[in-house]
Design an enzyme around this catalytic site. Structure first.
Site, PDB file in Angstrom:
ATOM      1  N   TYR A   1       0.851  -1.197   0.000  1.00  0.00           N
ATOM      2  CA  TYR A   1       0.000   0.000   0.000  1.00  0.00           C
ATOM      3  C   TYR A   1       0.887   1.249   0.000  1.00  0.00           C
ATOM      4  O   TYR A   1       0.776   2.117  -0.872  1.00  0.00           O
ATOM      5  CB  TYR A   1      -0.917  -0.038   1.226  1.00  0.00           C
ATOM      6  CG  TYR A   1      -1.620   1.267   1.544  1.00  0.00           C
ATOM      7  CD1 TYR A   1      -2.712   1.699   0.795  1.00  0.00           C
ATOM      8  CD2 TYR A   1      -1.201   2.075   2.608  1.00  0.00           C
ATOM      9  CE1 TYR A   1      -3.363   2.884   1.093  1.00  0.00           C
ATOM     10  CE2 TYR A   1      -1.844   3.261   2.917  1.00  0.00           C
ATOM     11  CZ  TYR A   1      -2.924   3.660   2.157  1.00  0.00           C
ATOM     12  OH  TYR A   1      -3.564   4.836   2.459  1.00  0.00           O
TER      13      TYR A   1
ATOM     14  N   LYS B   1       1.600   4.144  -2.675  1.00  0.00           N
ATOM     15  CA  LYS B   1       1.180   5.521  -2.350  1.00  0.00           C
ATOM     16  C   LYS B   1       2.352   6.482  -2.641  1.00  0.00           C
ATOM     17  O   LYS B   1       2.138   7.613  -3.069  1.00  0.00           O
ATOM     18  CB  LYS B   1       0.739   5.665  -0.887  1.00  0.00           C
ATOM     19  CG  LYS B   1      -0.583   5.024  -0.523  1.00  0.00           C
ATOM     20  CD  LYS B   1      -1.801   5.578  -1.239  1.00  0.00           C
ATOM     21  CE  LYS B   1      -2.382   6.834  -0.664  1.00  0.00           C
ATOM     22  NZ  LYS B   1      -3.654   7.221  -1.368  1.00  0.00           N
TER      23      LYS B   1
HETATM   24  P1  NAD Z   1     -12.337   3.840   1.356  1.00  0.00           P
HETATM   25  O1  NAD Z   1     -11.971   2.422   1.084  1.00  0.00           O
HETATM   26  O2  NAD Z   1     -13.494   4.113   2.250  1.00  0.00           O
HETATM   27  O3  NAD Z   1     -12.567   4.603  -0.019  1.00  0.00           O
HETATM   28  C1  NAD Z   1     -11.822   4.343  -1.168  1.00  0.00           C
HETATM   29  C2  NAD Z   1     -12.770   4.355  -2.357  1.00  0.00           C
HETATM   30  O4  NAD Z   1     -11.998   4.086  -3.533  1.00  0.00           O
HETATM   31  C3  NAD Z   1     -13.852   3.255  -2.265  1.00  0.00           C
HETATM   32  O5  NAD Z   1     -15.145   3.820  -2.395  1.00  0.00           O
HETATM   33  C4  NAD Z   1     -13.525   2.333  -3.434  1.00  0.00           C
HETATM   34  O6  NAD Z   1     -14.665   1.757  -4.040  1.00  0.00           O
HETATM   35  C5  NAD Z   1     -12.799   3.287  -4.383  1.00  0.00           C
HETATM   36  N1  NAD Z   1     -11.953   2.551  -5.330  1.00  0.00           N
HETATM   37  C6  NAD Z   1     -11.055   1.577  -5.049  1.00  0.00           C
HETATM   38  N2  NAD Z   1     -10.515   1.114  -6.183  1.00  0.00           N
HETATM   39  C7  NAD Z   1     -11.069   1.825  -7.204  1.00  0.00           C
HETATM   40  C8  NAD Z   1     -10.920   1.779  -8.618  1.00  0.00           C
HETATM   41  N3  NAD Z   1     -10.096   0.921  -9.214  1.00  0.00           N
HETATM   42  N4  NAD Z   1     -11.637   2.653  -9.369  1.00  0.00           N
HETATM   43  C9  NAD Z   1     -12.510   3.516  -8.775  1.00  0.00           C
HETATM   44  N5  NAD Z   1     -12.700   3.582  -7.440  1.00  0.00           N
HETATM   45  C10 NAD Z   1     -11.986   2.738  -6.663  1.00  0.00           C
HETATM   46  O7  NAD Z   1     -10.999   4.535   1.916  1.00  0.00           O
HETATM   47  P2  NAD Z   1     -10.821   5.937   2.671  1.00  0.00           P
HETATM   48  O8  NAD Z   1     -10.459   5.638   4.062  1.00  0.00           O
HETATM   49  O9  NAD Z   1     -11.949   6.867   2.360  1.00  0.00           O
HETATM   50  O10 NAD Z   1      -9.490   6.456   1.953  1.00  0.00           O
HETATM   51  C11 NAD Z   1      -9.513   7.472   0.980  1.00  0.00           C
HETATM   52  C12 NAD Z   1      -8.091   7.881   0.629  1.00  0.00           C
HETATM   53  O11 NAD Z   1      -7.440   8.341   1.811  1.00  0.00           O
HETATM   54  C13 NAD Z   1      -7.216   6.762   0.073  1.00  0.00           C
HETATM   55  O12 NAD Z   1      -6.423   7.278  -0.971  1.00  0.00           O
HETATM   56  C14 NAD Z   1      -6.332   6.380   1.239  1.00  0.00           C
HETATM   57  O13 NAD Z   1      -5.086   5.907   0.777  1.00  0.00           O
HETATM   58  C15 NAD Z   1      -6.187   7.711   1.946  1.00  0.00           C
HETATM   59  N6  NAD Z   1      -5.904   7.605   3.375  1.00  0.00           N
HETATM   60  C16 NAD Z   1      -6.822   7.067   4.230  1.00  0.00           C
HETATM   61  C17 NAD Z   1      -6.537   6.993   5.596  1.00  0.00           C
HETATM   62  C18 NAD Z   1      -7.544   6.435   6.583  1.00  0.00           C
HETATM   63  O14 NAD Z   1      -7.214   6.317   7.789  1.00  0.00           O
HETATM   64  N7  NAD Z   1      -8.761   6.097   6.190  1.00  0.00           N
HETATM   65  C19 NAD Z   1      -5.304   7.470   6.074  1.00  0.00           C
HETATM   66  C20 NAD Z   1      -4.386   8.010   5.172  1.00  0.00           C
HETATM   67  C21 NAD Z   1      -4.700   8.077   3.818  1.00  0.00           C
END
Ligand code: NAD
Length: 245
Positions: free
Chosen positions: A142, A146
C-alpha cells in the site's frame, strides 16, 4: 475575486468511500457541483451525479470529467490488503490514467489524498515535516504504491500546460461512518486481543478527524493557483494534538 462557474464543477474519484463521501457532502454545502467516480455506488445524494467505473478505464473517466475543472483523487484499495498487483494497478497505473484523463478533459486542478506513511520507515517520527525523504523501505505494498502515486501526481504539476496539483497526507482518519479504524479497534478489544502494550505505553499515533481532512483538501484546492507556493507540493495534515495510544 469572481469565480468562473466552471471552477465550481468538481469530481471526486473514490467519492463512494469514507473520506470521499464526507468530501462530497462538504463540497455540496459550499456550492460546488459534484460528480462522483467510483467502482461502487454506495449511496444517493441529491445534486450528485454518480459515474460507476474503474479509474484504470480512461474512457469512463473522460465521461465523468466533462466540464470538470477540479478533481479530488481519494480512491485506493483498502490498505489491509496484501494484493501487490492490485495496488500497482490501481495506485500507479490508475493514477497515470487519471492524470492523462485530466489533461485530455482540460481539468485545471488535481488534489490527491496521499498518506503520511509515505515518509514512515518503521521508526518513530515526532513533529515530522514535509521535507522528510520518502521511505526507502516502505512498510507494505500500500505504502510503496502511495509513494509512487504521490510522485506521479506532483510531477504532473505543469503551469504551462495548465494543470496544477497538490497532495494531502493524513495519517489515520476517524469520524462518522469510519469503516475501518475504530470498528477494527473495538472488535479487536472485544475479542480480548488488546491486553498487551507495545513499548512503554506512551506511544503517540496521529489521527485526524475526517472533517479536518476534508477542510484541508478544500483549502488546498481553493489555494491552488499558478502563483501559489503549494503547486506540486505535499502537505501533512493533522489535528492539533496527537492521540496517546
Ligand atoms: P475507502 O476504502 O473508504 O474509499 C476508497 C474508495 O476508492 C472506495 O469507495 C472504493 O470503491 C474506491 N476505489 C477503489 N478502487 C477503485 C478503482 N479501481 N476505481 C474507482 N474507485 C476505486 O478509503 P478511505 O479511508 O476513504 O481512503 C480514501 C483515501 O485516503 C485513500 O487514498 C487512502 O489511501 C487515503 N488515506 C486514508 C486513511 C484512513 O485512515 N482512512 C489514512 C491516510 C490516507
Amino acid at each position: 475575486t469572481r469565480i468562473r462557474p466552471s471552477s465550481k464543477r468538481c469530481a471526486v474519484i473514490g467519492g463512494s468511500g469514507f473520506l470521499g463521501r464526507h468530501l462530497v457532502e462538504k463540497l455540496l454545502d459550499k456550492g460546488y457541483t459534484v460528480s462522483v467516480f467510483d467502482i461502487r455506488h454506495s449511496y444517493e445524494l441529491p445534486g450528485v451525479t454518480f459515474h460507476q467505473g474503474d479509474l484504470c478505464d480512461k474512457q469512463a473517466l473522460l465521461t465523468a470529467l466533462q466540464d470538470v475543472s477540479l478533481v479530488f483523487h481519494c480512491a485506493s484499495p483498502a490498505p489491509a490488503s496484501d494484493d501487490k498487483a492490485l495496488f500497482q494497478r490501481v495506485n500507479i497505473l490508475g493514477t497515470q490514467t487519471v492524470l492523462q484523463a485530466c489533461t485530455e478533459a482540460g481539468v485545471q486542478k488535481v488534489v490527491l489524498t496521499s498518506s503520511a506513511s509515505v515518509v514512515f520507515e518503521g521508526t518513530d517520527i515526532k513533529d515530522g515535516r514535509e521535507d522528510l525523504p520518502y521511505a526507502k523501505k516502505p512498510i507494505d505494498y500500500y505504502t510503496e504504491t502511495k509513494i509512487e502515486q504521490e510522485k506521479l501526481v506532483l510531477k504532473a504539476c505543469d503551469k504551462e500546460k495548465g494543470l496544477l496539483t497538490v497532495a494531502i497526507r493524513p495519517h489515520g482518519i476517524f469520524g462518522p461512518r469510519d469503516p475501518q479504524l475504530v470498528p477494527i479497534l473495538v472488535d479487536t478489544a472485544r475479542r480480548g486481543k488488546m491486553k498487551f502494550i507495545i513499548g512503554d505505553g506512551c506511544n503517540l499515533v496521529d489521527f485526524t478527524f475526517v472533517e479536518n481532512v476534508v477542510h484541508g483538501h478544500i483549502l488546498a484546492a481553493e489555494s491552488l493557483r499558478p502563483e501559489s507556493p503549494i503547486c506540486g507540493k505535499a502537505y501533512h495534515i493533522t489535528n492539533d494534538e496527537p492521540v496517546r495510544f
